[in-house]
Motif scaffolding. Structure first.
Motif, PDB file in Angstrom:
ATOM      1  N   ASP A 116      -4.520  13.616   6.885  1.00  0.00           N
ATOM      2  CA  ASP A 116      -4.094  12.164   7.015  1.00  0.00           C
ATOM      3  C   ASP A 116      -3.458  11.622   5.715  1.00  0.00           C
ATOM      4  O   ASP A 116      -3.221  10.579   5.802  1.00  0.00           O
ATOM      5  CB  ASP A 116      -5.557  11.589   7.018  1.00  0.00           C
ATOM      6  CG  ASP A 116      -6.521  11.589   8.442  1.00  0.00           C
ATOM      7  OD1 ASP A 116      -5.858  11.723   9.363  1.00  0.00           O
ATOM      8  OD2 ASP A 116      -7.602  11.872   8.474  1.00  0.00           O
ATOM      9  N   SER A 117      -3.270  12.651   4.928  1.00  0.00           N
ATOM     10  CA  SER A 117      -2.704  12.090   3.770  1.00  0.00           C
ATOM     11  C   SER A 117      -1.111  12.432   3.917  1.00  0.00           C
ATOM     12  O   SER A 117      -0.560  13.202   4.123  1.00  0.00           O
ATOM     13  CB  SER A 117      -3.179  13.044   2.564  1.00  0.00           C
ATOM     14  OG  SER A 117      -4.423  12.612   2.265  1.00  0.00           O
TER      15      SER A 117
ATOM     16  N   ASN B 237       0.872  -1.382  -0.198  1.00  0.00           N
ATOM     17  CA  ASN B 237       0.038  -0.054   0.178  1.00  0.00           C
ATOM     18  C   ASN B 237       0.904   1.112   0.009  1.00  0.00           C
ATOM     19  O   ASN B 237       0.541   2.315  -0.717  1.00  0.00           O
ATOM     20  CB  ASN B 237      -1.079   0.089   1.205  1.00  0.00           C
ATOM     21  CG  ASN B 237      -2.226  -0.707   0.965  1.00  0.00           C
ATOM     22  OD1 ASN B 237      -3.313   0.158   0.450  1.00  0.00           O
ATOM     23  ND2 ASN B 237      -2.414  -1.915   1.088  1.00  0.00           N
TER      24      ASN B 237
ATOM     25  N   ARG C  27      -5.568   7.341   7.576  1.00  0.00           N
ATOM     26  CA  ARG C  27      -6.739   7.031   8.390  1.00  0.00           C
ATOM     27  C   ARG C  27      -7.387   5.819   7.603  1.00  0.00           C
ATOM     28  O   ARG C  27      -7.787   4.760   8.343  1.00  0.00           O
ATOM     29  CB  ARG C  27      -7.597   8.059   8.511  1.00  0.00           C
ATOM     30  CG  ARG C  27      -9.104   8.016   9.232  1.00  0.00           C
ATOM     31  CD  ARG C  27      -9.671   9.103   9.362  1.00  0.00           C
ATOM     32  NE  ARG C  27      -9.921   9.836   7.981  1.00  0.00           N
ATOM     33  CZ  ARG C  27     -10.873   9.840   7.230  1.00  0.00           C
ATOM     34  NH1 ARG C  27     -11.870   8.661   7.291  1.00  0.00           N
ATOM     35  NH2 ARG C  27     -10.817  10.343   6.135  1.00  0.00           N
ATOM     36  N   GLU C  28      -7.538   5.543   6.340  1.00  0.00           N
ATOM     37  CA  GLU C  28      -8.155   4.566   5.669  1.00  0.00           C
ATOM     38  C   GLU C  28      -7.152   3.237   5.789  1.00  0.00           C
ATOM     39  O   GLU C  28      -7.604   2.112   6.074  1.00  0.00           O
ATOM     40  CB  GLU C  28      -8.201   5.007   4.135  1.00  0.00           C
ATOM     41  CG  GLU C  28      -9.433   6.006   3.875  1.00  0.00           C
ATOM     42  CD  GLU C  28      -9.198   6.322   2.496  1.00  0.00           C
ATOM     43  OE1 GLU C  28      -8.371   5.737   1.723  1.00  0.00           O
ATOM     44  OE2 GLU C  28     -10.051   7.381   2.135  1.00  0.00           O
TER      45      GLU C  28
ATOM     46  N   ASN D 244      -3.867   7.505   2.164  1.00  0.00           N
ATOM     47  CA  ASN D 244      -4.360   7.962   3.444  1.00  0.00           C
ATOM     48  C   ASN D 244      -4.395   7.284   4.660  1.00  0.00           C
ATOM     49  O   ASN D 244      -4.601   5.952   4.498  1.00  0.00           O
ATOM     50  CB  ASN D 244      -5.925   8.264   3.017  1.00  0.00           C
ATOM     51  CG  ASN D 244      -6.954   8.846   4.192  1.00  0.00           C
ATOM     52  OD1 ASN D 244      -7.123   8.397   5.342  1.00  0.00           O
ATOM     53  ND2 ASN D 244      -7.214  10.106   3.789  1.00  0.00           N
TER      54      ASN D 244
ATOM     55  N   ALA E 126      -7.681   1.793   9.644  1.00  0.00           N
ATOM     56  CA  ALA E 126      -8.846   1.326   9.812  1.00  0.00           C
ATOM     57  C   ALA E 126      -8.912  -0.318   9.153  1.00  0.00           C
ATOM     58  O   ALA E 126      -9.686  -0.907   9.558  1.00  0.00           O
ATOM     59  CB  ALA E 126     -10.135   2.026   8.735  1.00  0.00           C
ATOM     60  N   HIS E 127      -8.001  -0.377   7.964  1.00  0.00           N
ATOM     61  CA  HIS E 127      -7.916  -1.502   7.426  1.00  0.00           C
ATOM     62  C   HIS E 127      -7.203  -2.653   8.189  1.00  0.00           C
ATOM     63  O   HIS E 127      -7.257  -3.738   8.454  1.00  0.00           O
ATOM     64  CB  HIS E 127      -7.616  -1.508   5.982  1.00  0.00           C
ATOM     65  CG  HIS E 127      -7.734  -3.003   5.175  1.00  0.00           C
ATOM     66  ND1 HIS E 127      -8.709  -3.568   4.914  1.00  0.00           N
ATOM     67  CD2 HIS E 127      -6.454  -3.812   5.126  1.00  0.00           C
ATOM     68  CE1 HIS E 127      -8.203  -4.744   4.328  1.00  0.00           C
ATOM     69  NE2 HIS E 127      -6.914  -4.843   4.338  1.00  0.00           N
TER      70      HIS E 127
END
Length: 394
Positions: free
Chosen positions: A367-368, A321, A335-336, A333, A339-340
């Motif tokens: 968050d980026s 990623n 934050r994304e 991101n 979350a995963h």
């Protein structure tokens, strides 16, 4: 999530000196056997995916024929490949149908065939608009050929056109590079790919450069600093022309980005067929994904050689990623990802991010996280820092 289909066509009229792909010049006698094998594999896709341990999707929203030069195949062979995909998968009406072409191979018969196949995006391997530079690396076309091909594509209703350029070709100068950029912009094509010349053992020119020789015009290759300057000039000029950079090597007008390539950079599933074709599917096991690929030798592929398979662990998927997502101008991101994968898994990555920000290779925006202009030039170094453990299950 819809699937992307990639089909490798490893045939060329000539082998360019800089090329490090599994493509070459072959007799047309082998074309038919190759197409037959590719179509058989497409028809067998469900069994192949199951044996590899991957979940196969039947909806397809992108088909990409790459090479080599797919347009050296005759009209019937091209149509047979597209027909094989449609007979096995549910191809969405709005799907991107993309094909790579060498300038000069778009005969009226081939162009008519592309229209019948539903092709709506064409990538032209121009590399340089300076005839002497193109000839020095084995390209057979001239500037006028490219301009005619672009006009013919538009007349056929195919306006989503990409032009490939390479920074760092033999004999290239600041002036000649400016000319190529200006010519590319003047064509009005909505997408350009700009690559810096790769120097490695996998191409004739690369081997000659590493050996300090003079064959293939190697002694006329610009140095790394000049090549980097060419790339930066491209970034500036294309941005000024309204062709925005959305990935390290790719620039597009709004809405004309390559949808198929986005699958690679964002971890979406895709299936590859043909020589040296790679696939990535969600795994049916506890792994995050499964990757598998075909052999890179034509004779072995046609003979039915086994696939190579790798299960991608959760940790390896996180690393991917970073080094794939950071290729995009928008970055990733956090934050994304958290979350995963969970916040704990990101702890080491956050330390690496902080180091790269301090070295002006990355920049944060909420968050980026994304590459800086300097980070794009040194992207391989940045990506290497995110290879945390090499935790891959074979």
């Amino acid at each position: 999530m819809a699937l992307g289909i990639y089909i490798s066509v490893p045939f060329c009229k000539t082998k360019c000196s800089y090329c490090n792909f599994a493509s070459d010049v072959f007799s047309q006698a082998v074309f038919g056997r190759y197409v037959e094998r590719v179509c058989a594999d497409i028809g067998d896709a469900e069994r192949i995916a199951a044996e590899m341990g991957g979940q196969i999707e039947h909806q397809v929203d992108s088909i990409y024929l790459g090479g080599g030069t797919p347009t050296v195949l005759d009209a019937g062979q091209l149509e047979r490949i597209f027909s094989a995909v449609r007979s096995q998968f549910d191809v969405r009406p709005e799907a991107e149908h993309q094909i790579e072409c060498a300038p000069g191979t778009l005969t009226p018969l081939v162009l008519a065939s592309l229209k019948r196949c539903g092709v709506n995006r064409v990538s032209l391997g121009v590399q340089s608009f300076v005839d002497a530079e193109a000839a020095a690396v084995g390209r057979q076309h001239k500037r006028g050929t490219v301009l005619k091909d672009i006009n013919h594509l538009r007349e056929a209703g195919i306006a989503n056109i990409n032009v490939d350029l390479i920074a760092g070709l033999p004999h290239q100068t600041p002036g000649s590079w400016e000319f190529s950029l200006a010519e590319a912009i003047a064509t009005g094509v909505p997408h350009l790919s700009v690559y810096m010349l790769e120097v490695d053992e996998d191409s004739r020119l690369g081997r000659e450069l590493l050996a300090g020789g003079t064959r293939y015009h190697a002694h006329f290759v610009p140095d790394e600093e000049a090549t980097a300057d060419f790339y930066l000039a491209a970034c500036e000029q294309l941005e000024s022309a309204g062709i925005a950079q959305y990935e390290i090597s790719n620039f597009a007008c709004a809405g004309c980005e390559s949808r198929h390539n986005f699958k690679y950079w964002t971890g979406q599933p895709y299936l590859g067929f043909g020589v040296d074709a790679h696939s990535m599917l969600i795994a049916t096991t506890d792994a995050e994904a499964v990757r598998f690929s075909t052999v890179d030798v034509l004779e072995h592929y046609v003979a039915g050689a086994d696939l190579s398979r790798t299960l991608v662990s959760r940790q390896a998927a996180l690393e991917e990623n970073f080094f794939l997502g950071l290729r995009l101008a928008r970055g990733i991101n956090l934050r994304e990802l958290s979350a995963h994968f969970g916040g704990k898994e990101l702890e080491t990555a956050r330390r690496t991010i902080a180091e790269c920000v301090a070295d002006k290779l990355l920049e944060e925006d909420g968050d980026s996280v994304r590459l800086t202009p300097r980070g794009r030039l040194l992207s391989n170094e940045v990506f290497q820092r995110f290879l945390l453990t090499g935790d891959v299950v074979h």
